[in-house]
Design an enzyme around this catalytic site. Structure first.
Site, mmCIF file in Angstrom:
data_model
loop_
_atom_site.group_PDB
_atom_site.id
_atom_site.type_symbol
_atom_site.label_atom_id
_atom_site.label_comp_id
_atom_site.label_asym_id
_atom_site.label_seq_id
_atom_site.Cartn_x
_atom_site.Cartn_y
_atom_site.Cartn_z
ATOM 1 N N ARG A 18 -21.636 4.633 -15.898
ATOM 2 C CA ARG A 18 -22.599 4.198 -16.904
ATOM 3 C C ARG A 18 -24.058 4.295 -16.467
ATOM 4 N NH1 ARG A 18 -19.729 -1.370 -19.142
ATOM 5 N NH2 ARG A 18 -17.738 -0.443 -19.679
ATOM 6 N N ASN A 73 -20.487 1.508 -12.555
ATOM 7 C CA ASN A 73 -21.841 1.998 -12.337
ATOM 8 C C ASN A 73 -21.872 3.513 -12.228
ATOM 9 O OD1 ASN A 73 -24.190 -0.040 -11.941
ATOM 10 N ND2 ASN A 73 -22.407 -1.055 -11.081
ATOM 11 N N GLN A 130 -23.478 -3.798 -5.589
ATOM 12 C CA GLN A 130 -24.202 -2.889 -6.465
ATOM 13 C C GLN A 130 -24.630 -1.639 -5.699
ATOM 14 O OE1 GLN A 130 -25.599 -0.875 -8.778
ATOM 15 N NE2 GLN A 130 -26.166 -2.632 -10.021
ATOM 16 N N GLU A 178 -26.965 -4.508 -13.948
ATOM 17 C CA GLU A 178 -28.098 -5.138 -13.272
ATOM 18 C C GLU A 178 -29.429 -4.761 -13.914
ATOM 19 O OE1 GLU A 178 -29.901 -5.924 -8.795
ATOM 20 O OE2 GLU A 178 -27.890 -5.107 -9.057
ATOM 21 N N ARG A 179 -29.573 -3.565 -14.455
ATOM 22 C CA ARG A 179 -30.828 -3.199 -15.120
ATOM 23 C C ARG A 179 -31.059 -4.080 -16.344
ATOM 24 N NH1 ARG A 179 -31.167 1.225 -17.594
ATOM 25 N NH2 ARG A 179 -33.370 1.667 -17.340
ATOM 26 N N ARG A 180 -30.007 -4.301 -17.136
ATOM 27 C CA ARG A 180 -30.131 -5.182 -18.303
ATOM 28 C C ARG A 180 -30.441 -6.613 -17.873
ATOM 29 N NH1 ARG A 180 -24.465 -3.699 -20.155
ATOM 30 N NH2 ARG A 180 -24.615 -2.281 -18.392
ATOM 31 N N GLN A 239 -25.699 -3.795 -25.078
ATOM 32 C CA GLN A 239 -24.513 -3.636 -24.226
ATOM 33 C C GLN A 239 -24.381 -4.854 -23.318
ATOM 34 O OE1 GLN A 239 -22.296 -0.865 -23.914
ATOM 35 N NE2 GLN A 239 -21.154 -2.088 -22.456
ATOM 36 N N ARG A 291 -26.638 0.800 -6.727
ATOM 37 C CA ARG A 291 -28.044 1.144 -6.933
ATOM 38 C C ARG A 291 -28.905 0.258 -6.059
ATOM 39 N NH1 ARG A 291 -31.019 3.747 -10.640
ATOM 40 N NH2 ARG A 291 -29.301 4.025 -12.081
#
Length: 300
Positions: A133, A130, A54, A96-98, A78, A56
């Protein structure tokens, strides 16, 4: 509403299929793989691990809380994307945020696309998805581009095709990685924009970069102000830099001959009016005398 219910039921049915150890799907050639790969499946959050690829590295807590509230109200719109590791074990590719927001509000499952891929494919998918999006800062994007080039062994042209960006855009992001780490951190923290960073790249000296960086922060300088400051720093006298004149074959050939004969890399500087300089470097007094004898035609 019936359509949504049917899709959720399908996801739960596929989840049951994945829970069957006798029919574990490990490759795209396995039985029932076509029913799972590419479809939305409800996966248990505890069976998913975060992706070490990842790009981020930090998450805004306020934004994460807002996303969690949205998910609580509307659900995960999503689906995330995961890679199957082993039986009932998955790794995040994107989303990963979701994933974090869903855990924050205590959800047990999350809709996901399942892909079967090796580590290299997973890395490429994670970085490309990433970049496209997520709201990454310029340095995170630059680092993602660099990882795709280094670890997937892509050229800038190939990378341009993968992410749908012009090669010049990618090159501009990659140049940001030449900035001092303090300035890179400032960009990641939002103290200055990519435009500021692109202006500062034109300063070679790190100390000078940092001096201008401090002025940007202290005086809240715009990108245009920063560009002017950089320009003044590179040419403090205000005089125009003489235009570079390309050497003809006569000069380039002679320059190579001189260099070979003298054992030193000779340079030729030429102005537009035809006048110029022959520059011969030396490393010591003895070296100077050696070159002098060669030019005079005396024995060394």
């Amino acid at each position: 509403m019936a359509k949504a219910t049917k899709k959720q039921a399908l996801g739960r049915g596929l989840s049951a299929l994945l829970k069957d150890p006798e029919n574990d799907i490990r490759s795209a050639q396995d039985k029932n793989a076509d029913k799972v790969v590419g479809n939305i499946v409800e996966l248990e959050l505890e069976s998913i691990e975060v992706n070490p690829f990842q790009p981020r590295t930090s998450f805004n807590e306020t934004a994460l809380s807002e996303l969690a509230s949205s998910i609580k109200e509307l659900g995960v719109i999503q689906p995330i994307t995961v890679r199957k590791l082993s039986f009932d074990k998955y790794q995040l590719v994107s989303g990963e945020r979701r994933f974090r927001a869903s855990k924050l509000i205590g959800l047990k499952t999350i809709p996901a696309y399942i892909r079967i891929a090796n580590d290299q494919e997973s890395l490429e998918m994670a970085l490309v998805e990433n970049i496209q999006r997520q709201d990454l800062d310029p340095i995170e994007i630059a680092l993602s581009y660099q990882r795709l080039i280094d670890e997937i062994d892509l050229t800038q042209e190939q990378l341009s095709e993968r992410v749908g960006k012009n090669r010049s855009t990618i090159a501009n992001y990659l140049r940001l990685l030449k900035l001092d780490p303090i300035i890179q951190t400032g960009m990641r923290d939002g103290f200055l924009s990519m435009g500021h960073g692109r202006a500062l790249i034109n300063i070679d000296d790190t100390d000078t970069q940092l001096e201008i960086y401090q002025k940007i922060i202290t005086h809240n300088l715009s990108v245009r102000d920063t560009e002017n400051l950089v320009r003044e720093n590179k040419n403090p006298s205000g005089k125009k830099t003489p235009a570079k004149v390309n050497l003809s074959k006569v000069y380039t050939t002679a320059k190579e001959d001189f260099s070979d004969y003298l054992g030193r890399k000779v340079d030729v500087k030429l102005s537009k009016n035809g006048k110029g300089k022959l520059i011969i470097p030396f490393t010591s007094e003895e070296d100077f005398q050696r070159i002098q004898k060669l030019i005079q035609g005396n024995d060394a």
